[in-house]
Design a protein around this motif. Structure first.
Motif, PDB file in Angstrom:
ATOM      1  N   GLU A  41       5.318  -6.565 -22.437  1.00  0.00           N
ATOM      2  CA  GLU A  41       6.217  -5.608 -23.086  1.00  0.00           C
ATOM      3  C   GLU A  41       6.473  -6.027 -24.536  1.00  0.00           C
ATOM      4  OE1 GLU A  41       8.129  -2.204 -23.442  1.00  0.00           O
ATOM      5  OE2 GLU A  41       7.362  -2.833 -21.474  1.00  0.00           O
ATOM      6  N   VAL A  42       6.679  -7.316 -24.771  1.00  0.00           N
ATOM      7  CA  VAL A  42       6.891  -7.828 -26.123  1.00  0.00           C
ATOM      8  C   VAL A  42       5.667  -7.561 -26.989  1.00  0.00           C
ATOM      9  CG1 VAL A  42       7.186  -9.923 -27.503  1.00  0.00           C
ATOM     10  CG2 VAL A  42       8.575  -9.570 -25.458  1.00  0.00           C
ATOM     11  N   LEU A  43       4.490  -7.844 -26.459  1.00  0.00           N
ATOM     12  CA  LEU A  43       3.250  -7.628 -27.213  1.00  0.00           C
ATOM     13  C   LEU A  43       3.028  -6.146 -27.482  1.00  0.00           C
ATOM     14  CD1 LEU A  43       0.932 -10.199 -25.380  1.00  0.00           C
ATOM     15  CD2 LEU A  43       1.924 -10.416 -27.671  1.00  0.00           C
ATOM     16  N   ALA A  44       3.376  -5.300 -26.503  1.00  0.00           N
ATOM     17  CA  ALA A  44       3.225  -3.858 -26.680  1.00  0.00           C
ATOM     18  C   ALA A  44       4.178  -3.335 -27.749  1.00  0.00           C
ATOM     19  CB  ALA A  44       3.465  -3.139 -25.354  1.00  0.00           C
ATOM     20  N   LEU A  48       0.442  -4.725 -30.458  1.00  0.00           N
ATOM     21  CA  LEU A  48      -0.759  -5.558 -30.328  1.00  0.00           C
ATOM     22  C   LEU A  48      -1.572  -5.232 -29.090  1.00  0.00           C
ATOM     23  CD1 LEU A  48       0.874  -8.946 -31.365  1.00  0.00           C
ATOM     24  CD2 LEU A  48      -0.568  -7.459 -32.765  1.00  0.00           C
ATOM     25  N   VAL A  49      -0.909  -4.705 -28.047  1.00  0.00           N
ATOM     26  CA  VAL A  49      -1.611  -4.358 -26.810  1.00  0.00           C
ATOM     27  C   VAL A  49      -1.110  -3.010 -26.307  1.00  0.00           C
ATOM     28  CG1 VAL A  49      -1.839  -6.805 -26.198  1.00  0.00           C
ATOM     29  CG2 VAL A  49       0.019  -5.443 -25.202  1.00  0.00           C
ATOM     30  N   ASP A  50      -1.886  -2.404 -25.448  1.00  0.00           N
ATOM     31  CA  ASP A  50      -1.466  -1.208 -24.723  1.00  0.00           C
ATOM     32  C   ASP A  50      -1.258  -1.590 -23.271  1.00  0.00           C
ATOM     33  OD1 ASP A  50      -1.563   0.556 -26.871  1.00  0.00           O
ATOM     34  OD2 ASP A  50      -3.702   0.951 -26.586  1.00  0.00           O
ATOM     35  N   VAL A  52      -1.214  -0.891 -19.480  1.00  0.00           N
ATOM     36  CA  VAL A  52      -1.845   0.045 -18.550  1.00  0.00           C
ATOM     37  C   VAL A  52      -1.457  -0.366 -17.141  1.00  0.00           C
ATOM     38  CG1 VAL A  52      -3.783   0.523 -20.091  1.00  0.00           C
ATOM     39  CG2 VAL A  52      -3.974  -1.337 -18.444  1.00  0.00           C
ATOM     40  N   HIS A  53      -1.790   0.481 -16.164  1.00  0.00           N
ATOM     41  CA  HIS A  53      -1.444   0.183 -14.778  1.00  0.00           C
ATOM     42  C   HIS A  53      -2.089  -1.129 -14.338  1.00  0.00           C
ATOM     43  CE1 HIS A  53      -0.325   0.896 -10.655  1.00  0.00           C
ATOM     44  NE2 HIS A  53      -1.580   0.714 -10.281  1.00  0.00           N
ATOM     45  N   GLY A  54      -1.255  -2.122 -14.051  1.00  0.00           N
ATOM     46  CA  GLY A  54      -1.761  -3.394 -13.539  1.00  0.00           C
ATOM     47  C   GLY A  54      -2.171  -4.393 -14.588  1.00  0.00           C
ATOM     48  N   GLY A  55      -1.962  -4.086 -15.879  1.00  0.00           N
ATOM     49  CA  GLY A  55      -2.392  -5.041 -16.890  1.00  0.00           C
ATOM     50  C   GLY A  55      -2.184  -4.529 -18.295  1.00  0.00           C
ATOM     51  N   ALA A  56      -3.053  -4.968 -19.225  1.00  0.00           N
ATOM     52  CA  ALA A  56      -2.947  -4.556 -20.622  1.00  0.00           C
ATOM     53  C   ALA A  56      -4.318  -4.626 -21.274  1.00  0.00           C
ATOM     54  CB  ALA A  56      -1.959  -5.448 -21.378  1.00  0.00           C
ATOM     55  N   THR A  57      -4.490  -3.817 -22.320  1.00  0.00           N
ATOM     56  CA  THR A  57      -5.721  -3.814 -23.109  1.00  0.00           C
ATOM     57  C   THR A  57      -5.347  -3.903 -24.579  1.00  0.00           C
ATOM     58  OG1 THR A  57      -5.767  -1.401 -23.292  1.00  0.00           O
ATOM     59  CG2 THR A  57      -6.914  -2.387 -21.408  1.00  0.00           C
ATOM     60  N   LEU A  58      -6.327  -4.166 -25.416  1.00  0.00           N
ATOM     61  CA  LEU A  58      -6.073  -4.183 -26.857  1.00  0.00           C
ATOM     62  C   LEU A  58      -5.624  -2.810 -27.326  1.00  0.00           C
ATOM     63  CD1 LEU A  58      -8.878  -6.311 -28.571  1.00  0.00           C
ATOM     64  CD2 LEU A  58      -6.432  -6.771 -28.476  1.00  0.00           C
ATOM     65  N   ALA A  59      -4.742  -2.782 -28.291  1.00  0.00           N
ATOM     66  CA  ALA A  59      -4.179  -1.514 -28.762  1.00  0.00           C
ATOM     67  C   ALA A  59      -5.079  -0.861 -29.799  1.00  0.00           C
ATOM     68  CB  ALA A  59      -2.806  -1.758 -29.377  1.00  0.00           C
ATOM     69  N   GLY A  60      -5.006   0.482 -29.791  1.00  0.00           N
ATOM     70  CA  GLY A  60      -5.532   1.276 -30.886  1.00  0.00           C
ATOM     71  C   GLY A  60      -6.996   1.129 -31.219  1.00  0.00           C
ATOM     72  N   PRO A  61      -7.922   1.373 -30.303  1.00  0.00           N
ATOM     73  CA  PRO A  61      -9.327   1.288 -30.663  1.00  0.00           C
ATOM     74  C   PRO A  61      -9.723   2.377 -31.639  1.00  0.00           C
ATOM     75  CG  PRO A  61      -9.088   2.254 -28.489  1.00  0.00           C
ATOM     76  CD  PRO A  61      -7.729   1.811 -28.921  1.00  0.00           C
ATOM     77  N   GLY A  62     -10.593   2.037 -32.587  1.00  0.00           N
ATOM     78  CA  GLY A  62     -11.130   3.025 -33.520  1.00  0.00           C
ATOM     79  C   GLY A  62     -12.333   3.723 -32.928  1.00  0.00           C
ATOM     80  N   GLY A  68     -14.701  -3.481 -23.506  1.00  0.00           N
ATOM     81  CA  GLY A  68     -15.592  -3.993 -22.479  1.00  0.00           C
ATOM     82  C   GLY A  68     -15.349  -3.314 -21.136  1.00  0.00           C
ATOM     83  N   PHE A  69     -16.291  -3.506 -20.216  1.00  0.00           N
ATOM     84  CA  PHE A  69     -16.178  -2.876 -18.900  1.00  0.00           C
ATOM     85  C   PHE A  69     -14.922  -3.353 -18.181  1.00  0.00           C
ATOM     86  CE2 PHE A  69     -16.920  -2.484 -14.362  1.00  0.00           C
ATOM     87  CZ  PHE A  69     -17.460  -1.215 -14.258  1.00  0.00           C
ATOM     88  N   ALA A  70     -14.617  -4.647 -18.280  1.00  0.00           N
ATOM     89  CA  ALA A  70     -13.432  -5.178 -17.600  1.00  0.00           C
ATOM     90  C   ALA A  70     -12.162  -4.531 -18.121  1.00  0.00           C
ATOM     91  CB  ALA A  70     -13.365  -6.699 -17.785  1.00  0.00           C
ATOM     92  N   ALA A  71     -12.096  -4.308 -19.442  1.00  0.00           N
ATOM     93  CA  ALA A  71     -10.912  -3.681 -20.026  1.00  0.00           C
ATOM     94  C   ALA A  71     -10.753  -2.256 -19.542  1.00  0.00           C
ATOM     95  CB  ALA A  71     -11.010  -3.707 -21.552  1.00  0.00           C
ATOM     96  N   LYS A  72     -11.848  -1.521 -19.497  1.00  0.00           N
ATOM     97  CA  LYS A  72     -11.771  -0.120 -19.079  1.00  0.00           C
ATOM     98  C   LYS A  72     -11.520   0.026 -17.588  1.00  0.00           C
ATOM     99  CE  LYS A  72     -15.725   1.023 -21.028  1.00  0.00           C
ATOM    100  NZ  LYS A  72     -16.856   1.850 -21.487  1.00  0.00           N
TER     101      LYS A  72
END
Length: 258
Positions: A41-44, A48-50, A52-62, A68-72
């Motif tokens: 929550e702090v990172l979001a 810095l991160v987004d 998502v259900h069950g975890g987090a991914t890097l924020a704001g892709p261009g 990566g497959f694991a992130a998606k």
């Protein structure tokens, strides 16, 4: 470890992998589920991160940034399973089908292991793995060669050459984004070229795209919306998206998510 140190370590891990699960972070850092969720929550909140259900991914892709497959794979899991379940009903014994790379097509692959006489053409390593884990002697899996992308797709001249002389009944295409202006898109130029080859090899194009793909735009267009015979999405797609997509694709199917 202080909270800030842990959060910095979590951020670095997400940068390396593209995304992480809460359960993995709990095990790695030896803290509670609630502590990890507070860290995310702090990172979001810092952008810095987004979450998502069950975890987090890097924020704001261009438009050229490829997760990566694991992130998606940790995004919209329920939606992807519902879409895959609807797509699986289209596959009949003895068919030849193609599955592009993607986490939704990988979810579909896990449902096809019991279809007799099926031939599956794919440029996706996870799709092939899913089918090999539940092998049938009367099924054939054709995995193209090629150069591996962050999404575990095989691309380039070798993959395109493998597809060039093939013909399939259905192509199930996963996409990075879709919009009326740009059509179906991907952040990988080489993957776009392979996907266009797959479209050319198929009698019918079925696009599998959850609602978050709406108005997301990758750098390379695969095909216009009108080229899809069928698009399967979930009920999270907004009303304007349903209207605009419905006016262009052959058929729009919206699945409910449990």
């Amino acid at each position: 470890m202080l909270a800030q140190q842990r959060q910095n370590a979590i951020l670095e891990l997400i940068r390396q992998r593209g995304g992480v699960r809460v359960s993995h972070l709990v095990s790695r850092f030896g803290v509670s589920d609630m502590t990890i969720r507070r860290d995310l929550e702090v990172l979001a909140e810092r952008g810095l991160v987004d979450k998502v259900h069950g975890g987090a991914t890097l924020a704001g892709p261009g438009s050229a940034e490829e997760p990566g497959f694991a992130a998606k794979s940790i995004r919209q899991q329920d939606e992807k399973r519902a879409i895959a379940g609807r797509a699986a009903r289209m596959v009949e014994p003895g068919m030849a089908v193609a599955l592009s790379a993607g986490t939704t097509t990988a979810a579909l692959a896990t449902l096809l292991g019991d279809v007799p006489g099926l031939t599956v053409v794919t440029n996706s390593i996870p799709v092939a793995d899913a089918l090999y884990q539940n092998p049938r002697v009367d099924q054939t899996v054709v995995l193209t060669g090629g150069m591996r992308t962050p999404s575990d797709a095989l691309t380039g001249p070798v993959a395109e050459a493998a597809i060039r002389t093939l013909n399939v009944d259905l192509l199930f295409l996963g996409v990075h984004g879709m919009s009326p202006r740009t059509g179906f898109t991907t952040p990988n130029l080489l993957e776009a070229a392979v996907n266009r080859r797959l479209i050319g090899a198929a009698r019918h194009l079925v696009v599998l795209a959850d609602h978050t793909k709406w108005e997301t735009i990758g750098i390379a267009t695969i095909a216009p919306l009108a080229e899809a015979d069928l698009l399967i999405t979930d009920a999270g797609l907004p009303t304007d998206g349903r209207q605009q997509i419905g006016e262009q694709v052959g058929e729009l199917v919206v699945v409910e998510v449990d």
